[in-house]
Motif scaffolding. Structure first.
Motif, PDB file in Angstrom:
ATOM      1  N   ILE A 112       0.823  -1.213   0.000  1.00  0.00           N
ATOM      2  CA  ILE A 112       0.000   0.000   0.000  1.00  0.00           C
ATOM      3  C   ILE A 112       0.855   1.260   0.000  1.00  0.00           C
ATOM      4  N   ALA A 113       2.170   1.133   0.058  1.00  0.00           N
ATOM      5  CA  ALA A 113       3.053   2.308   0.006  1.00  0.00           C
ATOM      6  C   ALA A 113       3.153   2.791  -1.439  1.00  0.00           C
ATOM      7  N   HIS A 114       2.059   3.306  -1.926  1.00  0.00           N
ATOM      8  CA  HIS A 114       1.868   3.660  -3.332  1.00  0.00           C
ATOM      9  C   HIS A 114       0.954   4.888  -3.354  1.00  0.00           C
ATOM     10  N   PRO A 115       1.097   5.772  -4.347  1.00  0.00           N
ATOM     11  CA  PRO A 115       0.255   6.982  -4.355  1.00  0.00           C
ATOM     12  C   PRO A 115      -1.232   6.702  -4.246  1.00  0.00           C
ATOM     13  N   ARG A 116      -1.687   5.602  -4.836  1.00  0.00           N
ATOM     14  CA  ARG A 116      -3.109   5.256  -4.769  1.00  0.00           C
ATOM     15  C   ARG A 116      -3.339   3.959  -3.999  1.00  0.00           C
ATOM     16  N   ARG A 117      -2.353   3.611  -3.174  1.00  0.00           N
ATOM     17  CA  ARG A 117      -2.452   2.483  -2.235  1.00  0.00           C
ATOM     18  C   ARG A 117      -2.638   1.143  -2.943  1.00  0.00           C
ATOM     19  N   LEU A 118      -2.027   1.011  -4.124  1.00  0.00           N
ATOM     20  CA  LEU A 118      -2.114  -0.268  -4.841  1.00  0.00           C
ATOM     21  C   LEU A 118      -0.809  -0.520  -5.574  1.00  0.00           C
ATOM     22  N   GLY A 119       0.236  -0.853  -4.815  1.00  0.00           N
ATOM     23  CA  GLY A 119       1.461  -1.301  -5.438  1.00  0.00           C
ATOM     24  C   GLY A 119       1.301  -2.719  -5.953  1.00  0.00           C
ATOM     25  N   ILE A 120       2.359  -3.267  -6.525  1.00  0.00           N
ATOM     26  CA  ILE A 120       2.291  -4.576  -7.157  1.00  0.00           C
ATOM     27  C   ILE A 120       1.927  -5.686  -6.167  1.00  0.00           C
ATOM     28  N   ALA A 121       2.357  -5.580  -4.906  1.00  0.00           N
ATOM     29  CA  ALA A 121       1.997  -6.614  -3.922  1.00  0.00           C
ATOM     30  C   ALA A 121       0.497  -6.589  -3.634  1.00  0.00           C
ATOM     31  N   SER A 122      -0.061  -5.389  -3.489  1.00  0.00           N
ATOM     32  CA  SER A 122      -1.504  -5.280  -3.272  1.00  0.00           C
ATOM     33  C   SER A 122      -2.266  -5.747  -4.505  1.00  0.00           C
ATOM     34  N   PHE A 123      -1.771  -5.378  -5.673  1.00  0.00           N
ATOM     35  CA  PHE A 123      -2.382  -5.768  -6.945  1.00  0.00           C
ATOM     36  C   PHE A 123      -2.502  -7.287  -7.045  1.00  0.00           C
ATOM     37  N   LEU A 124      -1.382  -7.973  -6.854  1.00  0.00           N
ATOM     38  CA  LEU A 124      -1.393  -9.436  -6.947  1.00  0.00           C
ATOM     39  C   LEU A 124      -2.212 -10.060  -5.826  1.00  0.00           C
ATOM     40  N   GLY A 125      -2.076  -9.523  -4.620  1.00  0.00           N
ATOM     41  CA  GLY A 125      -2.805 -10.082  -3.491  1.00  0.00           C
ATOM     42  C   GLY A 125      -4.306 -10.056  -3.695  1.00  0.00           C
TER      43      GLY A 125
END
Length: 234
Positions: A112-125
């Motif tokens: 979630i350490a991403h401007p819109r709280r969806l980095g690659i880990a959140s995306f895949l998860g």
């Protein structure tokens, strides 16, 4: 095993998809200790391809179980904040080569350490429905104070008043990692599991193995495309 996903081709198409997935992120406690942990990483070639790699480990023994990789052409443009749309298709293809999904993903990138709280880990998860942690070598967003030099020390990574991760020292007097929960896990659990997987090096073992596998597969791919000429006999 891997659900189909309608991949957008442009940022205009990707923006509502990213917003929808970000709303589905859930940072909740794990249901139990994972029995398997997979590291995932990717490398890009100069001719526009991506090499995605996955290394599956038993946990907590950290015995390597299996590895897999996938090579794809990158179709999505390079736009900061939307890099998941470039990496995720190949990473999911590599994960699809495993006999089953891991209980936990450690992703080389952000949660979630991403401007819109969806980095690659959140995306895949979110797409795969599995707990995921972002373990990045550098910061994308947020401010922090330098953690103490000892292994296990950490300081909060704060973006716009929200704690989005931890700046974690996995080895004493070595540069920290930027750890952020991705999906179905809390920040304290993410810190604990990264430390338990980082037993010898700065990077957690699954992430380190995936990084090495992606690099090796990329080198082999480049050699196949550009073989060394055989010297002419004198």
């Amino acid at each position: 095993m891997i659900p189909p996903f309608p991949w957008p081709a442009t940022v205009t198409e990707a923006k509502p998809v990213q917003e929808r997935l970000a709303r589905q992120v859930r940072l909740v406690p794990l249901r139990g200790e994972p029995a398997t942990v997979a590291g995932v990483d990717a490398a890009f070639t100069a001719d526009g391809r991506i090499v995605a790699a996955v290394a599956l480990f038993a946990f907590p023994s950290l015995a390597l179980i299996e590895t897999a990789h996938a090579v794809m052409t990158v179709d999505f443009p390079y736009v900061p904040g939307y890099l998941s749309f470039r990496e995720a298709p190949a990473l999911m293809a590599a994960l699809g080569k495993l006999p089953r999904l891991p209980d936990l993903l450690i992703v080389d990138g952000q949660g979630i350490a991403h401007p819109r709280r969806l980095g690659i880990a959140s995306f895949l998860g979110v797409i795969l429905g599995v707990p995921a942690i972002g373990s990045a070598k550098s910061r994308l967003v947020g401010e922090y104070g330098e953690p103490a030099p000892e292994r296990g020390a950490w300081s909060p990574l704060v973006d716009r008043g929200e704690t989005v991760g931890a700046v974690l020292r996995t080895r004493s007097r070595v540069r920290p990692l930027f750890v952020s929960p991705g999906h179905l896990i809390t920040l304290p659990e993410a810190i604990d599991l990264i430390l338990r997987c980082a037993v010898r090096y700065r990077l957690p073992e699954p992430q380190r193995a995936a990084d090495a596998l992606a690099g090796e597969a990329k080198r082999e791919l480049v050699l196949l495309q550009n073989p060394t000429p055989t010297p002419m006999p004198k």
